[in-house]
Scaffold this motif. Structure first.
Motif, PDB file in Angstrom:
ATOM      1  N   VAL A 244      -3.137  10.808  -9.767  1.00  4.04           N
ATOM      2  CA  VAL A 244      -4.127  10.289  -9.772  1.00  4.04           C
ATOM      3  C   VAL A 244      -4.762   9.307 -10.302  1.00  4.04           C
ATOM      4  O   VAL A 244      -5.664   8.490 -10.376  1.00  4.04           O
ATOM      5  N   ALA A 245      -4.695   9.715 -11.671  1.00  4.27           N
ATOM      6  CA  ALA A 245      -5.029   8.261 -12.492  1.00  4.27           C
ATOM      7  C   ALA A 245      -4.454   6.758 -12.253  1.00  4.27           C
ATOM      8  O   ALA A 245      -5.134   5.657 -11.559  1.00  4.27           O
ATOM      9  N   TYR A 246      -2.699   6.972 -11.527  1.00  2.00           N
ATOM     10  CA  TYR A 246      -2.285   5.672 -11.590  1.00  2.00           C
ATOM     11  C   TYR A 246      -2.671   5.048 -10.124  1.00  2.00           C
ATOM     12  O   TYR A 246      -3.215   4.029 -10.031  1.00  2.00           O
ATOM     13  N   ILE A 247      -2.990   6.332  -9.036  1.00  2.00           N
ATOM     14  CA  ILE A 247      -3.308   5.945  -7.774  1.00  2.00           C
ATOM     15  C   ILE A 247      -4.581   5.182  -7.431  1.00  2.00           C
ATOM     16  O   ILE A 247      -4.484   4.298  -6.838  1.00  2.00           O
TER      17      ILE A 247
ATOM     18  N   VAL B 124      -4.701   1.850  -9.698  1.00  2.00           N
ATOM     19  CA  VAL B 124      -3.889   0.585  -9.190  1.00  2.00           C
ATOM     20  C   VAL B 124      -4.518   0.381  -7.463  1.00  2.00           C
ATOM     21  O   VAL B 124      -4.552  -1.077  -7.114  1.00  2.00           O
ATOM     22  N   THR B 125      -4.912   1.133  -6.803  1.00  6.28           N
ATOM     23  CA  THR B 125      -5.815   0.801  -5.669  1.00  6.28           C
ATOM     24  C   THR B 125      -6.449   0.118  -5.597  1.00  6.28           C
ATOM     25  O   THR B 125      -7.256  -0.393  -4.544  1.00  6.28           O
ATOM     26  N   ALA B 126      -7.843   0.079  -6.495  1.00  6.90           N
ATOM     27  CA  ALA B 126      -8.805   0.394  -6.428  1.00  6.90           C
ATOM     28  C   ALA B 126      -8.542  -1.499  -7.148  1.00  6.90           C
ATOM     29  O   ALA B 126      -9.144  -2.389  -6.868  1.00  6.90           O
ATOM     30  N   PHE B 127      -7.591  -1.802  -8.073  1.00  9.36           N
ATOM     31  CA  PHE B 127      -7.417  -2.988  -8.184  1.00  9.36           C
ATOM     32  C   PHE B 127      -6.537  -3.336  -7.422  1.00  9.36           C
ATOM     33  O   PHE B 127      -6.935  -5.367  -6.901  1.00  9.36           O
TER      34      PHE B 127
ATOM     35  N   ALA C 213       1.072  -1.293   0.121  1.00  6.39           N
ATOM     36  CA  ALA C 213      -0.341  -0.216   0.250  1.00  6.39           C
ATOM     37  C   ALA C 213       0.951   1.211  -0.274  1.00  6.39           C
ATOM     38  O   ALA C 213       0.454   2.531  -0.483  1.00  6.39           O
ATOM     39  N   PHE C 214       1.835   1.176   0.750  1.00 10.61           N
ATOM     40  CA  PHE C 214       2.946   2.250   0.967  1.00 10.61           C
ATOM     41  C   PHE C 214       3.642   2.426  -0.442  1.00 10.61           C
ATOM     42  O   PHE C 214       3.964   3.285  -0.488  1.00 10.61           O
ATOM     43  N   LEU C 215       4.214   1.745  -0.893  1.00  8.95           N
ATOM     44  CA  LEU C 215       4.893   1.646  -2.033  1.00  8.95           C
ATOM     45  C   LEU C 215       4.360   1.751  -3.420  1.00  8.95           C
ATOM     46  O   LEU C 215       4.645   2.526  -4.558  1.00  8.95           O
ATOM     47  N   ILE C 216       2.541   1.953  -3.497  1.00  7.56           N
ATOM     48  CA  ILE C 216       1.776   2.041  -4.192  1.00  7.56           C
ATOM     49  C   ILE C 216       1.992   3.741  -4.840  1.00  7.56           C
ATOM     50  O   ILE C 216       1.894   4.372  -5.532  1.00  7.56           O
TER      51      ILE C 216
ATOM     52  N   ARG D 277      -9.492  -8.205  -0.852  1.00 10.10           N
ATOM     53  CA  ARG D 277     -10.662  -8.526  -0.807  1.00 10.10           C
ATOM     54  C   ARG D 277     -10.975 -10.280  -1.776  1.00 10.10           C
ATOM     55  O   ARG D 277     -11.180 -10.977  -0.454  1.00 10.10           O
ATOM     56  N   ALA D 278      -9.985 -10.665  -2.789  1.00 13.69           N
ATOM     57  CA  ALA D 278     -10.184 -11.807  -3.028  1.00 13.69           C
ATOM     58  C   ALA D 278      -9.546 -12.753  -2.473  1.00 13.69           C
ATOM     59  O   ALA D 278      -9.860 -13.998  -2.143  1.00 13.69           O
ATOM     60  N   SER D 279      -8.595 -12.798  -2.206  1.00 13.64           N
ATOM     61  CA  SER D 279      -7.303 -12.858  -1.055  1.00 13.64           C
ATOM     62  C   SER D 279      -8.367 -13.183   0.202  1.00 13.64           C
ATOM     63  O   SER D 279      -8.042 -14.335   0.252  1.00 13.64           O
TER      64      SER D 279
END
Length: 287
Positions: A250-253, A256-259, A184-187, A265-267
């Motif tokens: 903004v687009a990257y954060i 990537v955060t959404a995925f 999360a921090f590296l994102i 959650r899937a894990s």
């Protein structure tokens, strides 16, 4: 320094876990005769990224400003791509890393075992290449200095110590939580490097919008102030970014955060209802 420390720590722990799995399995199957070859491969995997880091640091000198900006911007985006891939790869394959390495090692142990050298280079070298490229990108984005490199080195040293203690069974750690929070921090850090790369490509003339700033808060948070320096060193803070940099960040954060949340959650759902294992059982290291 903190951002690069965490980069070195995370990548170093991944590499330490891989080496621990390989060494433990070689000992378990009674092929201690190939241990020297395994460590030879690990040594190559360490030296090559250092050479690449040196080439990236001193190689562009003497080139034109535009060429330096093109190289810097392009490699920054490549570094972001590597780190983003690493974040999702670790989240997807962490649970199967041990069995995957075992199967590859079985094939590498055939004959004289020279395949172990190649396996060590590829498995550990990938972590080293990601570290060298991303640390270089973060160092370049804050204008150089020795602090980021020292931070990464301290992170790698810490990871080596932790890896040894894990292998010997002296300590336990919840690796799942560790990789979740550092990812999360590296994102956030990668988002700053992504914006920096866009800025370099704008200055090189490859992308439009250079000099058109979305805002300027340098009077509120001066880049030369101690808190501005801290923010710049941790998340590549820029007090006067261009519109394209803001849009890119903004687009990257956001994407990537959404995925990443979706994958996490899937894990989590995949392990729901199972008995929680102790921290030591969560380590992908064979003893």
């Amino acid at each position: 320094m903190l951002a690069n420390y965490l980069i070195g720590l995370r990548e170093g722990i991944e590499a330490s876990l891989i080496v621990g799995i390989l060494v433990a399995y070689v000992v378990k199957v009674g092929r201690t005769d190939v241990l020297r070859k395994l460590w030879f491969g690990v040594g190559i995997a360490i030296v090559v990224p250092l050479g690449i880091g040196a080439l990236l640091t001193w190689g562009p000198y003497g080139l034109s400003f535009q060429a330096q900006e093109l190289i810097g911007g392009g490699l920054s985006l490549v570094a972001v791509g590597f780190v983003t891939w690493m974040i999702f790869w670790m989240g997807k394959t962490a649970r199967s890393m041990k069995s995957t390495l075992h199967s590859r090692l079985d094939a590498a142990l055939l004959g004289a075992g020279w395949g172990v050298v190649v396996l060590a280079i590829l498995s550990v070298g990938r972590e080293g290449l990601e570290t060298a490229l991303f640390v270089w990108a973060t160092v370049a984005s804050v204008g150089g200095g020795w602090e980021p490199a020292v931070g990464a080195l301290l992170g790698i040293i810490t990871a080596a110590v932790i890896g040894f203690l894990l292998y010997r069974g002296f300590v336990t750690i919840n690796l799942g939580k560790f990789f979740t929070w550092t990812a999360a921090f590296l994102i956030l850090v990668a988002g700053g490097v992504f914006a920096y790369g866009i800025g370099d490509l704008q200055e090189a003339g490859l992308l439009p919008g250079s000099g058109v700033h979305a805002y300027d808060i340098s009077t509120i948070i001066p880049a030369s102030s101690w808190y501005g320096t801290v923010l710049q060193g941790i998340v590549n803070f820029n007090p006067s970014p261009t519109w394209l940099q803001v849009i890119g960040w903004v687009a990257y954060i956001g994407v990537v955060t959404a995925f990443y949340i979706r994958q996490h959650r899937a894990s989590s759902h995949g392990t729901a209802g199972q008995t929680a294992a102790p921290a030591s059982a969560q380590q992908p290291v064979a003893h």
